[in-house]
Design an enzyme around this catalytic site. Structure first.
Site, PDB file in Angstrom:
ATOM      1  N   ARG A   1       2.375  63.778 126.913  1.00 15.11           N
ATOM      2  CA  ARG A   1       1.067  63.570 127.549  1.00 15.11           C
ATOM      3  C   ARG A   1       0.444  62.269 127.058  1.00 15.11           C
ATOM      4  O   ARG A   1       0.331  62.030 125.861  1.00 15.11           O
ATOM      5  CB  ARG A   1       0.138  64.750 127.220  1.00 15.11           C
TER       6      ARG A   1
ATOM      7  N   GLY B   1      -3.354  63.091 130.368  1.00 17.78           N
ATOM      8  CA  GLY B   1      -3.666  64.444 130.819  1.00 17.78           C
ATOM      9  C   GLY B   1      -4.025  64.572 132.282  1.00 17.78           C
ATOM     10  O   GLY B   1      -4.565  65.600 132.700  1.00 17.78           O
TER      11      GLY B   1
ATOM     12  N   GLY C   1      -4.032  57.872 131.608  1.00 19.62           N
ATOM     13  CA  GLY C   1      -3.145  57.348 130.572  1.00 19.62           C
ATOM     14  C   GLY C   1      -2.136  56.369 131.149  1.00 19.62           C
ATOM     15  O   GLY C   1      -1.557  56.599 132.220  1.00 19.62           O
ATOM     16  N   VAL C   2      -1.905  55.287 130.430  1.00 18.20           N
ATOM     17  CA  VAL C   2      -1.018  54.230 130.914  1.00 18.20           C
ATOM     18  C   VAL C   2       0.421  54.719 131.029  1.00 18.20           C
ATOM     19  O   VAL C   2       1.148  54.350 131.956  1.00 18.20           O
ATOM     20  CB  VAL C   2      -1.104  52.998 129.987  1.00 18.20           C
ATOM     21  N   GLY C   3       0.850  55.565 130.097  1.00 18.58           N
ATOM     22  CA  GLY C   3       2.240  56.009 130.094  1.00 18.58           C
ATOM     23  C   GLY C   3       2.651  56.667 131.391  1.00 18.58           C
ATOM     24  O   GLY C   3       3.608  56.256 132.054  1.00 18.58           O
TER      25      GLY C   3
ATOM     26  N   TYR D   1       0.765  61.779 142.587  1.00 21.61           N
ATOM     27  CA  TYR D   1      -0.069  62.854 143.120  1.00 21.61           C
ATOM     28  C   TYR D   1       0.786  64.123 143.137  1.00 21.61           C
ATOM     29  O   TYR D   1       1.086  64.696 144.176  1.00 21.61           O
ATOM     30  CB  TYR D   1      -0.556  62.529 144.541  1.00 21.61           C
TER      31      TYR D   1
END
Length: 533
Positions: free
Chosen positions: A107, A110, A177-179, A477
């Site tokens: 994560r 999130g 989050g960038v990841g 999505y």
């Protein structure tokens, strides 16, 4: 007979629960002991481990759960949460999870729409990247190294600290989050000018199932291709991205014009579909629609907002709109000028807030956390007036009181990047993408199924008007209605159903990369890429 059918449906869930219970205690302790033994500094790793007995466990778990559908008492919880602060912590976690039969869910922010970054139906641990979020900006060379746990707000803020005329082609919502964002593509305000976030990655730091730390050169071109848009959680863990920074003008302009159905909104949408994808690359036009109680007589209608960011001034924008879309009647009073970084605040509805707000990774809207279901579509031909009226009818349903549907124009550079440049294949030929969002508040969560059913009905209704063979969808999505892998078994045939919707013909190359980098399928989830066994 009905009881037997119900029992058969319930059996896998009960087996999962029994498996988790029976394995939980011993596996949990063995895993923790393994972490201590594998770490070069057992004290350092103990500071980033949260078990269910830890007083901070719930806070760490819940701090970035964005979809509260996956924060109920019966939602499966991880046996352990690890928040690595150094690469050796990742290596120890992967080794020990493999040894003791635990799944890893990773994560960064999130925002996984189906909660797959922190929920699993088998015994699992969460690797939360909250401590792995440095952002190193090099203005001179127009690049930045961004650790995968950073949120987009931290990236935008650190760039703005050093330059107000450089940006990053990432998403709108600053707590993402960038990841995960880049792993699935990364759609944002600049995508028609500079492409997706994944199109602007020039190097990466990655850890594979064997604990090797790889960069672009050592991982090879196929894996580097796969991690830029092929979805998170399938190949390993991205630790950091090296991204290109892009020029933005000192002044940008935002506008929004709203019309009801009674104010000719339908005809404006029909016209918008013809011209939006042909507007200059410097624009990102969209149409937002939702139900609305008219202030004139209190009757319910549909409010439609036509908006865009423009990379330039009002004086530069108005002639373009007057020539291309005069029917909208855009005037200077409908527009607002600002800097690029101010536009980030503007689109997060944080006008006049300090830039430091972008550093708040646990920020939630004033209304609090929400429960929601998201779906997506891609449109190749204009939707007819009949199709639009059907959509408006659905938005008038009781369940749609908090629903929103957005048409996001394509074209621009997206039509000039080849489909196989990255796993993200939705390029030329798309007029726009559709984002369907139905949400509800905590007090109505007991009725959550009626809202989910509504999203499925509107999705079914739109079948004649959207892409076909496959009916395309956006991987970020996340939508498990499209299909999912079985618990413990990842079938190529089964995964192809949803995989081709997300990645089209790029799915097979992703499978080949997966087979090479993770042949035993350690990194997996309900919509992970399968290996060929």
């Amino acid at each position: 007979m009905k009881f037997l059918q119900f029992s058969m449906l319930l059996l896998p869930i009960l087996l999962d629960a029994l498996l988790s219970f029976s394995m939980g205690a011993s596996t949990h302790q063995d895993f923790l002991q393994c972490l201590s033994l594998r770490s070069n500094d057992s004290t350092s790793i103990s500071n980033v481990i949260y078990t269910r007995n830890n007083s901070s466990y719930s806070f760490v778990l819940e701090s970035t759960i964005r979809n509260l559908r996956f924060n109920s008492t019966d939602t499966p919880k991880p046996l352990v949460i690890i928040t690595p602060s150094r690469t050796s912590h990742f290596q120890a976690t992967i080794y020990c999870a493999r040894k003791h039969g635990l799944q890893i869910r990773t994560r960064s922010g999130g925002h996984d729409y189906e909660g797959l970054s922190y929920v699993a139906r088998v015994p699992f641990v969460v690797v939360d990247l909250v401590n792995f979020r440095s952002v190193d900006v090099d203005v001179e060379n127009r690049v930045a190294w961004v650790q995968a746990g950073a949120i987009l707000g931290e990236v935008y803020y650190r760039i703005a600290e050093k330059s107000r005329t450089l940006g990053f082609a990432g998403g709108i919502y600053f707590t993402v989050g960038v990841g995960g964002h880049i792993s699935g593509g990364g759609f944002g305000l600049l995508f028609r000018k500079y492409g997706l976030a994944c199109d602007n990655v020039i190097d990466a730091q990655f850890i594979d199932v064997n604990g090797r730390i790889l960069d672009r050169k050592s991982m090879g071109k196929d894996l580097f291709w796969a991690i830029r848009g092929g979805g998170g959680g399938s190949f390993g863990i991205v630790l950091a991205w090296k991204v290109a920074l892009v020029p933005v003008p000192p002044t940008v302009t935002a506008f929004s014009i709203s019309r009801t159905l009674e104010q000719n909104a339908t005809q404006l949408i029909l016209r918008w579909q013809d011209i939006a994808h042909q507007l200059p690359d410097e624009m990102n036009p969209d149409v937002t629609m939702f139900s609305f109680n008219s202030t004139q007589d209190g009757r319910k209608t549909i409010l439609v907002s036509f908006s865009s960011l423009f990379l330039g001034t009002i004086d530069e924008l108005l002639p373009i709109m007057q020539q291309r879309f005069p029917e909208l009647g855009l005037s200077g009073q409908d527009c607002i000028e600002m800097s690029w970084i101010e536009a980030v605040l503007y689109y997060n509805q944080l006008q006049n807030q300090p830039l430091e707000t972008l550093l708040n990774r646990t920020f939630r809207t004033p209304s609090g956390g929400q429960y929601y279901k998201i779906k997506s579509d891609y449109v190749k031909e204009p939707i007819s007036e009949t199709g639009l009226n059907g959509l408006f009818s659905r938005l008038s349903d009781e369940e749609a009181s908090s629903a929103v549907i957005i048409f996001m124009a394509y074209g621009g550079i997206m039509g000039r990047i080849p489909e196989d440049a990255t796993p993200y294949a939705h390029r030329a030929g798309n007029l726009f993408k559709i984002y369907y969002n139905v949400n509800w508040q905590e007090q109505d969560n007991v009725n959550s199924q009626k809202y989910i059913d509504w999203s499925r009905r509107v999705y079914k209704d739109m079948t004649p008007f959207v892409s076909k063979s496959p009916r395309e969808a956006y991987a970020n999505y996340r939508d498990l209605d499209l299909g999912s892998n079985n618990v413990g078994i990842t079938s190529y045939t089964q995964a192809s159903i949803w995989g081709r919707k997300y990645f089209k013909n790029n799915f097979d190359r992703l499978v080949q990369v997966k087979t090479k980098i993770d042949p035993e399928n350690f990194f997996k989830h309900e919509q992970s890429i399968p290996p060929l066994f």
